[in-house]
Write a protein that holds these residues in place. Sequence first.
Motif, PDB file in Angstrom:
ATOM      1  N   SER A   1     -43.177  37.937 -30.163  1.00 11.24           N
ATOM      2  CA  SER A   1     -43.379  39.191 -30.884  1.00 11.24           C
ATOM      3  C   SER A   1     -42.064  39.956 -30.977  1.00 11.24           C
ATOM      4  O   SER A   1     -41.123  39.711 -30.216  1.00 11.24           O
ATOM      5  CB  SER A   1     -44.424  40.060 -30.175  1.00 11.24           C
ATOM      6  N   ILE A   2     -42.034  40.903 -31.905  1.00  7.08           N
ATOM      7  CA  ILE A   2     -40.865  41.770 -32.049  1.00  7.08           C
ATOM      8  C   ILE A   2     -40.671  42.605 -30.792  1.00  7.08           C
ATOM      9  O   ILE A   2     -39.544  42.856 -30.346  1.00  7.08           O
ATOM     10  CB  ILE A   2     -41.028  42.689 -33.284  1.00  7.08           C
ATOM     11  N   ASP A   3     -41.769  43.081 -30.212  1.00  3.99           N
ATOM     12  CA  ASP A   3     -41.679  43.904 -28.994  1.00  3.99           C
ATOM     13  C   ASP A   3     -40.988  43.143 -27.865  1.00  3.99           C
ATOM     14  O   ASP A   3     -40.112  43.681 -27.184  1.00  3.99           O
ATOM     15  CB  ASP A   3     -43.082  44.339 -28.544  1.00  3.99           C
ATOM     16  N   ALA A   4     -41.399  41.876 -27.656  1.00  8.05           N
ATOM     17  CA  ALA A   4     -40.806  41.071 -26.589  1.00  8.05           C
ATOM     18  C   ALA A   4     -39.327  40.819 -26.877  1.00  8.05           C
ATOM     19  O   ALA A   4     -38.478  40.861 -25.971  1.00  8.05           O
ATOM     20  CB  ALA A   4     -41.555  39.749 -26.456  1.00  8.05           C
ATOM     21  N   TYR A   5     -39.009  40.569 -28.146  1.00  5.41           N
ATOM     22  CA  TYR A   5     -37.637  40.311 -28.602  1.00  5.41           C
ATOM     23  C   TYR A   5     -36.743  41.531 -28.337  1.00  5.41           C
ATOM     24  O   TYR A   5     -35.673  41.430 -27.724  1.00  5.41           O
ATOM     25  CB  TYR A   5     -37.728  39.971 -30.082  1.00  5.41           C
ATOM     26  N   THR A   6     -37.200  42.701 -28.771  1.00  8.06           N
ATOM     27  CA  THR A   6     -36.420  43.933 -28.606  1.00  8.06           C
ATOM     28  C   THR A   6     -36.275  44.299 -27.135  1.00  8.06           C
ATOM     29  O   THR A   6     -35.198  44.680 -26.674  1.00  8.06           O
ATOM     30  CB  THR A   6     -37.093  45.086 -29.375  1.00  8.06           C
ATOM     31  N   SER A   7     -37.385  44.194 -26.420  1.00  5.46           N
ATOM     32  CA  SER A   7     -37.368  44.541 -24.996  1.00  5.46           C
ATOM     33  C   SER A   7     -36.405  43.652 -24.215  1.00  5.46           C
ATOM     34  O   SER A   7     -35.683  44.124 -23.325  1.00  5.46           O
ATOM     35  CB  SER A   7     -38.786  44.422 -24.423  1.00  5.46           C
ATOM     36  N   ALA A   8     -36.377  42.358 -24.535  1.00  3.13           N
ATOM     37  CA  ALA A   8     -35.483  41.426 -23.838  1.00  3.13           C
ATOM     38  C   ALA A   8     -34.026  41.807 -24.063  1.00  3.13           C
ATOM     39  O   ALA A   8     -33.209  41.793 -23.134  1.00  3.13           O
ATOM     40  CB  ALA A   8     -35.744  39.999 -24.318  1.00  3.13           C
TER      41      ALA A   8
ATOM     42  N   GLU B   1     -44.832  40.499 -16.552  1.00  3.58           N
ATOM     43  CA  GLU B   1     -44.594  41.865 -16.079  1.00  3.58           C
ATOM     44  C   GLU B   1     -44.559  42.879 -17.220  1.00  3.58           C
ATOM     45  O   GLU B   1     -45.005  44.022 -17.062  1.00  3.58           O
ATOM     46  CB  GLU B   1     -43.291  41.925 -15.282  1.00  3.58           C
ATOM     47  N   ILE B   2     -44.021  42.488 -18.368  1.00  2.00           N
ATOM     48  CA  ILE B   2     -43.952  43.415 -19.506  1.00  2.00           C
ATOM     49  C   ILE B   2     -45.357  43.753 -19.977  1.00  2.00           C
ATOM     50  O   ILE B   2     -45.692  44.916 -20.223  1.00  2.00           O
ATOM     51  CB  ILE B   2     -43.122  42.814 -20.650  1.00  2.00           C
ATOM     52  N   ASP B   3     -46.208  42.719 -20.107  1.00  2.00           N
ATOM     53  CA  ASP B   3     -47.595  42.952 -20.521  1.00  2.00           C
ATOM     54  C   ASP B   3     -48.328  43.819 -19.510  1.00  2.00           C
ATOM     55  O   ASP B   3     -49.089  44.715 -19.878  1.00  2.00           O
ATOM     56  CB  ASP B   3     -48.327  41.616 -20.693  1.00  2.00           C
ATOM     57  N   GLN B   4     -48.096  43.561 -18.234  1.00  2.00           N
ATOM     58  CA  GLN B   4     -48.729  44.369 -17.189  1.00  2.00           C
ATOM     59  C   GLN B   4     -48.299  45.828 -17.312  1.00  2.00           C
ATOM     60  O   GLN B   4     -49.113  46.745 -17.159  1.00  2.00           O
ATOM     61  CB  GLN B   4     -48.365  43.837 -15.810  1.00  2.00           C
ATOM     62  N   GLY B   5     -47.013  46.040 -17.571  1.00  2.00           N
ATOM     63  CA  GLY B   5     -46.512  47.413 -17.710  1.00  2.00           C
ATOM     64  C   GLY B   5     -47.171  48.137 -18.862  1.00  2.00           C
ATOM     65  O   GLY B   5     -47.525  49.323 -18.747  1.00  2.00           O
ATOM     66  N   LYS B   6     -47.369  47.452 -19.980  1.00  4.15           N
ATOM     67  CA  LYS B   6     -48.035  48.069 -21.131  1.00  4.15           C
ATOM     68  C   LYS B   6     -49.473  48.455 -20.793  1.00  4.15           C
ATOM     69  O   LYS B   6     -49.951  49.536 -21.165  1.00  4.15           O
ATOM     70  CB  LYS B   6     -48.025  47.095 -22.315  1.00  4.15           C
ATOM     71  N   ILE B   7     -50.156  47.555 -20.083  1.00  7.42           N
ATOM     72  CA  ILE B   7     -51.550  47.837 -19.726  1.00  7.42           C
ATOM     73  C   ILE B   7     -51.625  49.017 -18.765  1.00  7.42           C
ATOM     74  O   ILE B   7     -52.509  49.878 -18.889  1.00  7.42           O
ATOM     75  CB  ILE B   7     -52.213  46.581 -19.115  1.00  7.42           C
ATOM     76  N   LEU B   8     -50.703  49.081 -17.809  1.00 10.59           N
ATOM     77  CA  LEU B   8     -50.688  50.211 -16.881  1.00 10.59           C
ATOM     78  C   LEU B   8     -50.507  51.527 -17.627  1.00 10.59           C
ATOM     79  O   LEU B   8     -51.152  52.533 -17.302  1.00 10.59           O
ATOM     80  CB  LEU B   8     -49.573  50.035 -15.852  1.00 10.59           C
ATOM     81  N   ASN B   9     -49.630  51.523 -18.629  1.00 13.92           N
ATOM     82  CA  ASN B   9     -49.430  52.739 -19.429  1.00 13.92           C
ATOM     83  C   ASN B   9     -50.707  53.137 -20.144  1.00 13.92           C
ATOM     84  O   ASN B   9     -51.064  54.326 -20.205  1.00 13.92           O
ATOM     85  CB  ASN B   9     -48.302  52.526 -20.444  1.00 13.92           C
ATOM     86  N   GLN B  10     -51.405  52.147 -20.701  1.00 18.41           N
ATOM     87  CA  GLN B  10     -52.678  52.428 -21.372  1.00 18.41           C
ATOM     88  C   GLN B  10     -53.710  52.982 -20.394  1.00 18.41           C
ATOM     89  O   GLN B  10     -54.417  53.948 -20.695  1.00 18.41           O
ATOM     90  CB  GLN B  10     -53.218  51.153 -22.032  1.00 18.41           C
ATOM     91  N   LEU B  11     -53.809  52.346 -19.221  1.00 24.11           N
ATOM     92  CA  LEU B  11     -54.756  52.807 -18.211  1.00 24.11           C
ATOM     93  C   LEU B  11     -54.481  54.250 -17.816  1.00 24.11           C
ATOM     94  O   LEU B  11     -55.403  55.080 -17.728  1.00 24.11           O
ATOM     95  CB  LEU B  11     -54.684  51.915 -16.966  1.00 24.11           C
ATOM     96  N   ASN B  12     -53.214  54.555 -17.568  1.00 25.68           N
ATOM     97  CA  ASN B  12     -52.847  55.907 -17.137  1.00 25.68           C
ATOM     98  C   ASN B  12     -53.120  56.933 -18.228  1.00 25.68           C
ATOM     99  O   ASN B  12     -53.620  58.030 -17.952  1.00 25.68           O
ATOM    100  CB  ASN B  12     -51.369  55.950 -16.738  1.00 25.68           C
TER     101      ASN B  12
ATOM    102  N   LEU C   1     -59.307  46.735 -19.795  1.00 26.49           N
ATOM    103  CA  LEU C   1     -57.879  46.792 -19.479  1.00 26.49           C
ATOM    104  C   LEU C   1     -57.612  46.373 -18.037  1.00 26.49           C
ATOM    105  O   LEU C   1     -56.608  45.711 -17.745  1.00 26.49           O
ATOM    106  CB  LEU C   1     -57.341  48.207 -19.725  1.00 26.49           C
ATOM    107  N   ARG C   2     -58.504  46.751 -17.124  1.00 24.83           N
ATOM    108  CA  ARG C   2     -58.331  46.331 -15.728  1.00 24.83           C
ATOM    109  C   ARG C   2     -58.454  44.818 -15.597  1.00 24.83           C
ATOM    110  O   ARG C   2     -57.709  44.182 -14.844  1.00 24.83           O
ATOM    111  CB  ARG C   2     -59.352  47.046 -14.826  1.00 24.83           C
ATOM    112  N   TRP C   3     -59.410  44.253 -16.331  1.00 24.14           N
ATOM    113  CA  TRP C   3     -59.535  42.798 -16.300  1.00 24.14           C
ATOM    114  C   TRP C   3     -58.284  42.136 -16.868  1.00 24.14           C
ATOM    115  O   TRP C   3     -57.773  41.154 -16.331  1.00 24.14           O
ATOM    116  CB  TRP C   3     -60.766  42.358 -17.111  1.00 24.14           C
ATOM    117  N   LYS C   4     -57.775  42.657 -17.976  1.00 26.69           N
ATOM    118  CA  LYS C   4     -56.562  42.092 -18.565  1.00 26.69           C
ATOM    119  C   LYS C   4     -55.393  42.186 -17.593  1.00 26.69           C
ATOM    120  O   LYS C   4     -54.604  41.251 -17.455  1.00 26.69           O
ATOM    121  CB  LYS C   4     -56.220  42.830 -19.871  1.00 26.69           C
ATOM    122  N   TYR C   5     -55.279  43.320 -16.930  1.00 22.99           N
ATOM    123  CA  TYR C   5     -54.186  43.502 -15.970  1.00 22.99           C
ATOM    124  C   TYR C   5     -54.273  42.467 -14.856  1.00 22.99           C
ATOM    125  O   TYR C   5     -53.266  41.916 -14.419  1.00 22.99           O
ATOM    126  CB  TYR C   5     -54.240  44.908 -15.368  1.00 22.99           C
TER     127      TYR C   5
END
Length: 505
Positions: free
Chosen positions: A481-488, A76-87, A66-70
Amino acid sequence: MKGLILFFFLFLLNFSFSQNGIYDQYYSLEHPYEKKNNLDSLKTIFDNHLSKAVELNDTIEQLKVLRWKYWYLSHEIDQGKILNQLNTISKALNNKREVAANYYTIGSKEYYKGDYLNALTLFEKSLDAAIAANWNNGMIDNILAITGIYRETNSQQDINPFLENTLSDLNKYYPDERNTNKYWIYLEIAKNYLDENNLSLAGYYKSLAISGMKLDKTLFNDHIIVGSLIDLKEGNFSKSRDSLVLNLSVFHQSKLPTVYYTIAVALKKLDQPQHSYRYLIKTDSILQILNYPPFTNGRSLYEELVGLTKESSTKNEFIGKLYHYNQSERKKDGLDITHREISRLDVSIAILIVSLVVFTIYFFVNRDRTKKDRVKNKETLEPNISWEKSEIFEKLHIAIQQWTSKKRFLNNTISLASLATELNTNTAYLSHIFNKKMGVSFSEYISRCRVEYLISEVRETPELISNKSSIQLAEMAGFMSIDAYTSAFKRHVGKTPRQYFIEIV
């Protein structure tokens, strides 16, 4: 050289954990893709690697991937999801060492974005966690990262005494790591003296760093760069060039801008302008791959390239990059770091941790002012670049408007890099235009265009809502993705797509 070493420490940090043979198939692919900057393939391998770690319930491996992916993801949306997973995973694991690694990775990313103040805060938190975890390598990485920021911001008055005391304490409590400790700490001191043009002391501490060590150059090669810079400043141009050229294969990609630029300067001094220009171009190529990180010699590099380049479109591109590095003193301008006194750990815990507190407090002595006192409100001076800059700026702005009117944003594979190529510019300059002229980042601009497009289509053809599924509507607007669509939609209109369409249809 200043700052680029942080990426190398990130590389070491992620691999400081033991590698399980189960994952060798992923490691063997990740490194070549990373070296080639093949981010699409790298992301796929990371996803497969992560899935395997989840399947095996290996939380440490999950955190590492996850750190490598981050680090590699820019959205920014993908980064935010990874940060949530890390935490979430780190909290459940309750592992201070992993917490330190997380803060370090995020801090490195902020550093590369030019946000030195936020990076400093994160490195301090990482250092706290590394001390609590009794993690020697983590402490060294963060100490060097913090001193690197001090050096970048010309706030380095007390760094050398701090580093000397730090080394003494580290050697006392980690005698088995004595050689590694002295290598990194003494090289930092050498760099400080090099910045002050005190070449005799820079050379002395460089010699101390490598004395008595059998060096694996793939991991320990900073002394080669420091030695080359000393030779360059002493007028030993051939020696400076040769020491780097002979060792090019051992340097990590993040160090190559400094290496190539130093070779270019040496060649220029040796009256070999064509060869020098070739290495200046190589420096530019690597900076592009690294997405134009902080680079001490960025301004000098592009001033040189602007002066030497005759072809107009290439010259204009270099002017854009010069503008980027001129204004990318970034959040460094006015960063006046003061000290605040802190007490890091309860004195009743183990003697080892108490001793570590001694050198930590020494570093942060007098730091009792608030974070707001760290930054003096100074405006970044607008660089004095030729009239060509503003003309290029306006032309690109018009080109973006034309690109938008053709609805090219509906292409779901569009990226900042691909658009920069299409418009014959570079990502750094294009990103600046979006932020400066459009008032939003590139990714936000694209998502806003897609939302506005879909709203317009639904207003004109209301039956789209009943004839198409949510997935089809998302794809129609270019969302992956649906997530990106809804989030936007939530960001731009404050409602989910379904809620919004019910209101307007």
